[in-house]
Design an enzyme around this catalytic site. Structure first.
Site, short mmCIF file in Angstrom:
data_model
loop_
_atom_site.label_atom_id
_atom_site.label_comp_id
_atom_site.label_asym_id
_atom_site.label_seq_id
_atom_site.Cartn_x
_atom_site.Cartn_y
_atom_site.Cartn_z
N LYS A 56 1.00 -1.29 -0.03
CA LYS A 56 0.11 0.03 -0.13
C LYS A 56 1.02 1.18 -0.18
O LYS A 56 0.71 2.17 -0.71
CB LYS A 56 -0.96 -0.08 0.98
CG LYS A 56 -2.05 -1.18 1.01
CD LYS A 56 -2.68 -1.35 2.54
CE LYS A 56 -3.47 -2.51 2.47
NZ LYS A 56 -4.15 -2.98 3.66
N GLN A 100 -4.97 -1.62 9.94
CA GLN A 100 -4.76 -3.05 9.39
C GLN A 100 -5.11 -4.02 10.06
O GLN A 100 -4.75 -3.87 11.28
CB GLN A 100 -3.15 -2.79 9.18
CG GLN A 100 -2.50 -4.22 8.53
CD GLN A 100 -2.98 -4.24 7.01
OE1 GLN A 100 -2.88 -3.25 6.30
NE2 GLN A 100 -3.49 -5.58 6.44
N ASP A 125 -11.46 2.21 3.90
CA ASP A 125 -11.78 0.74 4.03
C ASP A 125 -13.41 0.30 3.85
O ASP A 125 -13.72 -0.68 3.62
CB ASP A 125 -11.02 -0.04 5.18
CG ASP A 125 -9.75 -0.68 4.65
OD1 ASP A 125 -9.73 -0.91 3.80
OD2 ASP A 125 -9.13 -1.08 5.63
N GLY A 172 -20.72 -16.28 -0.31
CA GLY A 172 -20.03 -15.69 1.02
C GLY A 172 -20.74 -14.70 1.49
O GLY A 172 -21.42 -13.88 0.61
N ARG A 173 -20.68 -14.20 2.95
CA ARG A 173 -21.36 -13.16 3.40
C ARG A 173 -20.68 -12.43 4.39
O ARG A 173 -21.27 -11.90 5.40
CB ARG A 173 -22.76 -13.87 4.19
CG ARG A 173 -22.47 -15.18 5.09
CD ARG A 173 -23.86 -15.61 5.69
NE ARG A 173 -23.66 -16.91 6.46
CZ ARG A 173 -24.38 -17.64 7.04
NH1 ARG A 173 -25.58 -17.16 6.89
NH2 ARG A 173 -24.00 -18.46 7.48
N SER A 174 -19.14 -12.56 4.25
CA SER A 174 -18.41 -11.77 5.28
C SER A 174 -19.01 -10.19 5.05
O SER A 174 -19.23 -9.78 3.97
CB SER A 174 -16.91 -12.04 4.85
OG SER A 174 -16.59 -11.40 3.80
N SER A 197 -22.33 -21.22 3.47
CA SER A 197 -22.12 -22.80 3.75
C SER A 197 -23.02 -23.49 3.95
O SER A 197 -23.19 -24.73 3.73
CB SER A 197 -21.02 -22.82 4.72
OG SER A 197 -21.63 -22.25 6.04
N GLY A 274 -5.65 -11.37 -10.01
CA GLY A 274 -6.97 -11.12 -10.49
C GLY A 274 -7.43 -9.88 -9.64
O GLY A 274 -7.10 -8.65 -9.65
N GLY A 383 -22.90 57.44 20.85
CA GLY A 383 -22.79 56.52 19.80
C GLY A 383 -24.05 56.60 18.53
O GLY A 383 -25.08 56.52 18.97
N GLY A 385 -24.22 53.97 16.11
CA GLY A 385 -24.56 52.57 15.76
C GLY A 385 -23.58 52.05 14.86
O GLY A 385 -24.13 51.38 13.88
N SER A 387 -21.23 49.73 15.60
CA SER A 387 -21.19 48.40 15.56
C SER A 387 -22.56 47.67 15.22
O SER A 387 -22.53 46.59 14.40
CB SER A 387 -21.10 47.88 16.91
OG SER A 387 -19.76 48.56 17.61
#
Length: 935
Positions: A56, A100, A125, A172-174, A197, A274, A383, A385, A387
């Site tokens: 990698k 990993q 991943d 397979g179902r991992s 299986s 592959g 003041g 205004g 601000s």
């Protein structure tokens, strides 16, 4: 039937890598200095893991991805791993992040907990529950797909066969291959069957498959005769079987009986060569995709902000009621919305944060936005205004016109907050929130300035005391102490030696004369200009006697306290362009002169490093927000009548980068245009190198009536009827001040937009008259504003005028050349900006001109310390007085900040409390802990 075409993962992955390499090149060209980042976290030292990781890392280097391998020992605990993951999640340089597997630790670690701790947006991943859930729901554009299934799909695409409508079988179902492969095929519109299986009719199911993906982990489990003629076969298995012909005694095979299967299939993957090479290529592709998403999300000029909807009430409630009715966004969200990275933000609770200066380096190649300064006509004591207008303008530009916009304002002093003026967060529906946080301690910057300033003051008196009570050798022994029999100069002492022309580094090598010059600053007490400060209005500290304790052995002197925001340290903070520049400015600060007339600096006192330590966090701008959810930087707060009156250069620079070239940064200059704006141009812009695009000049009918001859306006006293009833004559006469301030702004070559801040007692005729006069006086535009009562909506006309003005020709220029003599620079300001006939320097001021010129400070800009209540030195002279002589009673030097400040008339640097201070109206609810009352 012809044998199957081989789907070579080596060939396809090579093509993928070349494509990714080009994408990375384009990315770095568009964003110089940027590289996609991949982090690989390993626990332990398994040989197989090391092999996979090296593959990698090699692929990442080939493509141009910055890969980082983090290796924890096999003694690492679950907590150690989670801590490392949290750090990588927060690192903006990491765009892809994998753990990993398996985790080779001597301690029990929950693998699922670890994989789910990885931030979903970095989980390249695709193993976290969030990414798996998104895949199962079909959110393919908003998730990361596990690399092996992703590689399988890429190989299937290489065949040119359309997946949609085909029958697919996954064996397979991992969680890593089988389950996500099923989802991926399903959302690509295949009809999918998953076998495992326990499937009793496995051969029958395989025989129906147009697309067969096998990930069972059993050597050559799928026989060639099971396969449907013309099927695509993707073999994910890696198994070892005995083979006496091999040196190792075994060979690698897949889950499919390759020799017989290739006679039935149309396409087939070999093992090895592959699917294996595709897995690494897909990891690289996901990392590049993550980096692209990151750039889209954090690219300057592409903000996505959640604005707050105001619920306006009439009559307008008190400022603190409005502030409390608003639920501010978490400041983390505001930071994210404007493109700040997590590691660039330091949280101070839920509503305020400090921003790291590293953002400037990250965005150094990004163009700046438009720069707008808000100033005003000569104000009443109440003041007018500015601000409020600043906040209203940014709310209009942001929440209503959907422009990237930042407000940059000063932090208020607690002197006025608890004194006569009250808070400075704006007002009505145009406020920085929470207002009580804004008006009180904020993040402690002003307290740090107080501590730093008073450390210098203490150092001055302590140094004079020690020099008066010790011999040269005693002073030298204490200044350069022997540690384990060795004397050594500190860095700051080396600088002092160099300043004295002593090029020695061995403390034992100095002559008696050199020791005398080194240890004795010989400060003349009568020349001390550095005072102690306090952020409270306390008139009884204006003149004090210090040193009255018996321990000071009779060394007393007259001194004083100033308000903290008048400290030169505050001015340095506001004008510095980084931590290093701030430290250098601290070292240059002149605190007094020696009896020989030489300037004595903070560096001479040895205090520069300590000041930098005290101020290291203050240099980071404070991030807050307005009522409508637009971002605000609150940073530095020098007074405008006794200092230069502008927020920090750093806040403006960071904001200009964050908004991008089409965005706006709106900053405010204190008091009238003759004071804050003039210093903004001649001092702040001179040091920052920034060039403003628009001046917004705030005017009110109330102030113009005062300038037209109306009765005195006094804080805490109801306004006379002249101010609450229509009087066009007073307004017209008072427009002389408006005209002069427009001329002052145009003198610098910048377009002027006049914002007429409307009060409820103003009539339409009065407001129209002001607009007319402003346009006739040369304003680019003049508009009526009702933002105090309506929020950003009430400043839309102003916002549109500012947009237009920012496109107008701009010929910005300074008023004077700093190389001119000091007196000439003062005269130019007095005549051109104030309207004076001439200036008069009193004897003390004349002496200072000669002294500072001799000391080499004559080429500094000028920062006039004058009343803000008149264009002249006399606060009773309203309108636009002319023909007066401006008296300069003294001149002082802020060498670190970088200006000389003439004192005009009689002004105090320590305000006093009025008969009824603002703190009468401030209280705390002991149950809820909420602040009540007025600011």
């Amino acid at each position: 039937m012809a044998p199957a075409e081989i789907l070579s993962g080596k060939v396809v992955s090579g093509q993928v890598r070349e494509r990714l390499k080009q994408q990375v090149v384009e990315m770095t060209q568009k964003f110089p200095g940027f590289r996609p980042g991949l982090a690989i976290l390993q626990v332990g030292n398994r040989d197989d893991s090391n092999l996979y990781i090296n593959m990698k890392l090699k692929a990442a280097a080939e493509i141009g991805i910055s890969a980082n391998h983090i290796k924890l020992p096999n003694t690492a605990t679950e907590a150690d791993v989670l801590k490392c993951i949290a750090s990588l999640n927060a690192d903006p340089a990491v765009h892809g992040f994998i753990v990993q597997l398996p985790l080779d630790s001597d301690n029990p670690i929950n693998t699922e907990k670890i994989t789910n701790a990885v931030a979903p947006e970095k989980d390249v991943d695709g193993l976290s529950s969030i990414n798996a859930g998104k895949l199962s729901r079909g959110d393919l554009g908003d998730c990361f797909i596990p690399c092996t299934p992703k590689g399988c799909m890429e190989l299937i695409r290489q065949t040119g066969v359309q997946v949609a409508g085909k029958r697919a079988v996954v064996i397979g179902r991992s969680k890593i291959v089988g389950a996500p492969m099923h989802d991926l095929l399903l959302w690509n519109n295949a009809t999918v069957t998953t076998c495992h299986s326990k499937t009793s009719t496995l051969a029958e199911e395989v025989g129906k498959a147009d697309i067969l993906v096998v990930a069972a982990g059993r050597a050559e489990m799928v026989k060639g005769e099971w396969i449907k003629p013309g099927a695509i076969v993707i073999d994910c298995g890696i198994n070892h079987v005995p083979d006496s012909t091999k040196a190792s005694g075994k060979r690698v095979v897949g889950d499919v009986a390759y020799s017989s299967a290739k006679e039935k299939a149309s396409f087939i993957t070999p093992v090895p060569g592959g699917v294996g090479p595709m897995t690494v290529a897909m990891l690289m592709q996901s990392t590049v995709e993550s980096a692209q998403r990151f750039l889209e999300k954090f690219q300057p000029g592409k903000w996505t902000i959640q604005y707050n909807q105001l619920t306006l009430k009439m009559p307008v409630p008190s400022d603190i009621e409005i502030s409390k009715s608003c639920m501010p966004k978490p400041i983390e969200q505001v930071a994210k919305e404007v493109g700040l990275f997590p590691d660039e933000v330091e949280l101070y609770g839920q509503t305020k944060a400090k921003v790291q200066l590293s953002v400037l380096k990250r965005l150094q190649n990004q163009p700046d936005g438009k720069y707008v300064v808000v100033t005003g006509i000569t104000p009443t004591p109440l003041g007018e205004g500015k601000s409020t207008t600043t906040v209203g303008l940014v709310q209009a530009l942001g929440a209503h016109l959907h422009q990237n916009v930042f407000a940059c304002v000063r932090q208020p002093s607690q002197g006025p907050t608890f004194g006569i003026k009250g808070g400075a967060a704006g007002g009505g529906y145009c406020q920085v929130v929470p207002m009580e946080e804004f008006n009180l301690h904020l993040t402690g910057d002003i307290h740090a300035i107080t501590a730093a300033n008073n450390l210098v003051a203490a150092a001055i008196d302590a140094r004079m005391f020690h020099e008066l009570t010790q011999s040269d050798q005693a002073l030298y022994s204490r200044l350069v102490p022997s540690v384990n029999g060795v004397r050594k100069f500190s860095d700051i002492q080396i600088r002092r030696l160099q300043k004295l022309g002593i090029n020695k580094t061995d403390p034992m090598a100095l002559t008696k004369e050199e020791v005398n010059a080194f240890v004795r600053l010989d400060i003349d007490p009568g020349t001390i200009t550095w005072q102690r400060v306090l952020d409270t209005n306390d008139r009884f500290l204006r003149k004090i006697t210090i040193g009255q304790s018996a321990t000071e052995k009779g060394f007393t002197r007259t001194a004083q306290f100033d308000i903290t925001v008048s400290s030169e340290i505050m001015a340095v903070l506001a004008l510095a362009d980084g931590l290093d520049d701030m430290k250098k400015r601290f070292g240059r600060m002149v605190v007094a002169s020696s009896k020989k007339g030489q300037p004595v600096t903070a560096d001479d006192l040895g205090v520069t490093g300590a000041l930098a330590v005290l101020m290291k966090d203050t240099v980071k701008p404070n991030l807050m927000q307005t009522l409508e959810g637009t971002p605000v930087f609150v940073h530095a707060g020098p007074f405008a009548n006794i200092a230069h009156g502008n927020s920090s250069v750093l806040a403006d620079k960071i904001a200009l980068k964050l908004v991008g070239k089409d965005g706006f940064v709106v900053t405010e200059a204190g008091f009238g245009a003759d004071i804050g704006m003039e210093k903004f141009f001649n001092i702040k812009c001179r040091y920052s190198g920034l060039r403003p695009h628009v001046v917004v000049l705030v005017a009110t009918v109330r102030a113009l009536k005062m300038h037209g001859g109306g009765p005195a306006v006094t804080a805490g006293v109801p306004l006379p009827k002249e101010y609450t009833e229509e009087n066009l004559q007073l307004v017209a006469k008072g427009c002389s001040n408006l005209n002069k301030q427009i001329q002052n702004a145009r003198m610098f070559g910048v377009p002027v937009v006049v914002a007429v801040n409307a009060f409820k007692t103003d009539t339409k005729a009065e407001l129209a008259l002001v607009v007319q006069h402003a346009k006739e006086a040369g304003a680019f535009d003049a508009v009526e504003c009702t933002h105090w009562a309506e929020g950003g909506k009430g400043a839309l006309a102003l916002a549109r005028a500012v947009q237009r003005a920012s496109q107008a020709p701009n010929n910005f220029r300074f008023l004077y050349n700093v190389e001119l003599p000091v007196v000439d620079k003062i005269r130019l300001i007095a005549q051109q900006v104030y309207g004076a006939r001439d200036i008069e320097l009193l004897p003390e001021a004349q002496e200072k001109v000669a002294l500072y010129t001799k000391q080499g400070f004559g080429n500094l800009p000028i920062c006039m310390a004058k009343t803000h209540l008149s264009l002249s030195h006399d606060p009773e002279q309203k309108g636009a007085p002319t023909g007066f002589v401006l008296p300069i009673r003294d001149i002082r030097a802020s060498v670190g900040a970088g200006f000389l400040y003439p004192l005009v008339g009689t002004m105090s640097t320590m305000p006093g409390l009025p008969t009824r201070p603002c703190f009468y109206d401030i209280d705390l609810d002991p149950v809820s802990g909420e602040v009540n009352g007025l600011f």
